[in-house]
Design an enzyme around this catalytic site. Structure first.
Site, PDB file in Angstrom:
ATOM      1  N   ASP A 246       0.968  -1.120   0.056  1.00  0.00           N
ATOM      2  CA  ASP A 246      -0.155   0.003   0.032  1.00  0.00           C
ATOM      3  C   ASP A 246       0.776   1.287  -0.026  1.00  0.00           C
ATOM      4  O   ASP A 246       0.706   2.045  -0.689  1.00  0.00           O
ATOM      5  CB  ASP A 246      -0.947   0.205   1.305  1.00  0.00           C
ATOM      6  CG  ASP A 246      -2.060  -0.954   1.262  1.00  0.00           C
ATOM      7  OD1 ASP A 246      -2.193  -1.600  -0.074  1.00  0.00           O
ATOM      8  OD2 ASP A 246      -2.487  -1.099   2.058  1.00  0.00           O
ATOM      9  N   ASP A 259       0.158  -0.223   5.921  1.00  0.00           N
ATOM     10  CA  ASP A 259      -0.867  -1.094   5.507  1.00  0.00           C
ATOM     11  C   ASP A 259      -2.343  -0.336   5.725  1.00  0.00           C
ATOM     12  O   ASP A 259      -2.461  -0.373   7.094  1.00  0.00           O
ATOM     13  CB  ASP A 259      -1.132  -2.595   5.727  1.00  0.00           C
ATOM     14  CG  ASP A 259      -1.819  -3.573   4.949  1.00  0.00           C
ATOM     15  OD1 ASP A 259      -1.962  -3.272   3.897  1.00  0.00           O
ATOM     16  OD2 ASP A 259      -2.130  -4.663   5.292  1.00  0.00           O
ATOM     17  N   LYS A 261      -6.410  -0.210   6.173  1.00  0.00           N
ATOM     18  CA  LYS A 261      -7.279  -1.155   6.244  1.00  0.00           C
ATOM     19  C   LYS A 261      -8.583  -0.374   6.811  1.00  0.00           C
ATOM     20  O   LYS A 261      -8.618   0.657   7.440  1.00  0.00           O
ATOM     21  CB  LYS A 261      -7.270  -2.093   7.526  1.00  0.00           C
ATOM     22  CG  LYS A 261      -6.075  -3.222   7.366  1.00  0.00           C
ATOM     23  CD  LYS A 261      -6.036  -4.017   5.995  1.00  0.00           C
ATOM     24  CE  LYS A 261      -4.919  -4.921   5.799  1.00  0.00           C
ATOM     25  NZ  LYS A 261      -5.064  -5.585   4.567  1.00  0.00           N
TER      26      LYS A 261
END
Length: 340
Positions: A246, A259, A261
């Protein structure tokens, strides 16, 4: 003289006590109530007190501790003594033997000792963005999905069946499709923010599907700087797996694999993110062993943003924690390779 005679009469057998009532001078000298009371007390059988049958010697210490109680005088020793008195001595159990920590057969270090970092980096301020190529290498996501623990698989399947029961098969398919789409839109909005170094476009801010996520992540975005990679492919040249990172940037001064989420439920601790730490560790190891990247990473960050705008939870992974999850990732990778 009268008193002495009265006491003599009381000391006789109960059967002869009736004579007392037949003596005239007693009726004159003593009130009736006094005689009646004395007669009743003498003639009635004494009640048995159940407390007198208790073993006083056995419980004298307990009685003394209760009656002399002022402040708590309990100590670990007195507690053990009390437990022994009430329940008997504890069973002798051998101490539990800790399960042996598994180590990967093909261990590879997280940090690449052979990678040379150039003193001068590229002048370009644009983050790296390498397209993901289709190869026979398995992806990090695929490896984790196919090596999920039985317990996680059980809870995932139970959740799926519950959602299907509520929404129907078509409704559940639409629900998962929308979740995936919202995640893509959120990542795209973050990418536009980092590339332009400005806030998301007006259209993105007003998009109902992701506006909450963007609001949720605002306080984390303020701590991110020096973005080095965005939605960029990585591959571990030794272990032969790949993935799509990412973001790689500095979070509060520490270079991290980040990352992003999205979640509808709060995930305030790292353990709530399930296999996400293993995914981050896998990406860190891949970057460090990928010749396309002229830097190495030792930290990770998982940011969980919420649709309702609640402040996102950032879960920072320091080098020690990343090393722990790296070993777990190697075991999962090993399991996958054994199965395939």
């Amino acid at each position: 003289l009268v008193r002495m005679k009265f006491l003599q009469l009381l000391s006789r057998k109960p059967g002869k006590l009736e004579m007392l009532f037949q003596i005239p001078f007693c009726q004159k000298q003593f009130p009736y109530m006094c005689l009646a009371t004395s007669a009743c007390l003498y003639s009635k059988k004494k009640k048995v007190n159940s407390y007198e049958q208790v073993d006083q010697e056995k419980y004298k210490n307990l009685v003394y501790s209760v009656t002399s109680y002022k402040t708590s005088a309990q100590t670990p020793e007195t507690i053990f003594e009390e437990d022994n008195l009430l329940y008997g001595p504890p069973d002798k159990h051998s101490p539990r033997v800790k399960a042996e920590t598994k180590t990967p057969k093909n261990w590879v270090p997280l940090i690449n000792p052979n990678k040379r970092i150039p003193l001068l980096h590229s002048d370009s301020n644009l983050p790296m963005k390498i397209a993901l190529q289709k190869t026979k290498m398995p992806s990090v996501t695929r490896i984790l999905q196919q090596t999920i623990s039985p317990q996680q698989a059980f809870y995932l399947e139970r959740w799926k069946q519950k959602m299907i029961l509520e929404l129907g098969k078509d409704g559940f398919a639409e629900y998962t499709k929308n979740l995936f789409l919202q995640g893509e839109l959120f990542h795209a909005a973050l990418e536009s923010i980092f590339l332009s170094e400005e806030m998301a476009t007006k259209e993105q801010r007003e998009d109902v599907d992701i506006s909450g996520y963007l609001s949720s992540a605002q306080h984390v975005l303020k701590d991110i700087s020096e973005v080095k990679a965005l939605e960029s492919a990585v591959q571990h040249e030794t272990l032969q797996y790949l993935g799509l990172v990412d973001c790689v940037a500095k979070y509060r001064g520490q270079l991290c694999v980040i990352d992003w989420k999205t979640s509808e439920k709060p995930k305030p601790s790292l353990k709530n993110t399930f296999d996400n730490p293993l995914q981050v560790a896998a990406y860190i190891g891949a970057i460090n062993h990928d010749a396309n990247y002229d830097f190495q990473v030792s930290c990770g960050l998982i940011v969980v943003a919420y649709k309702n705008g609640f402040p996102a939870h950032p879960h920072f992974m320091d080098p020690d924690l990343c090393s722990q999850y790296w070993n777990k990732w190697l075991l999962r990778l090993e399991e996958y390779m054994d199965r395939n």
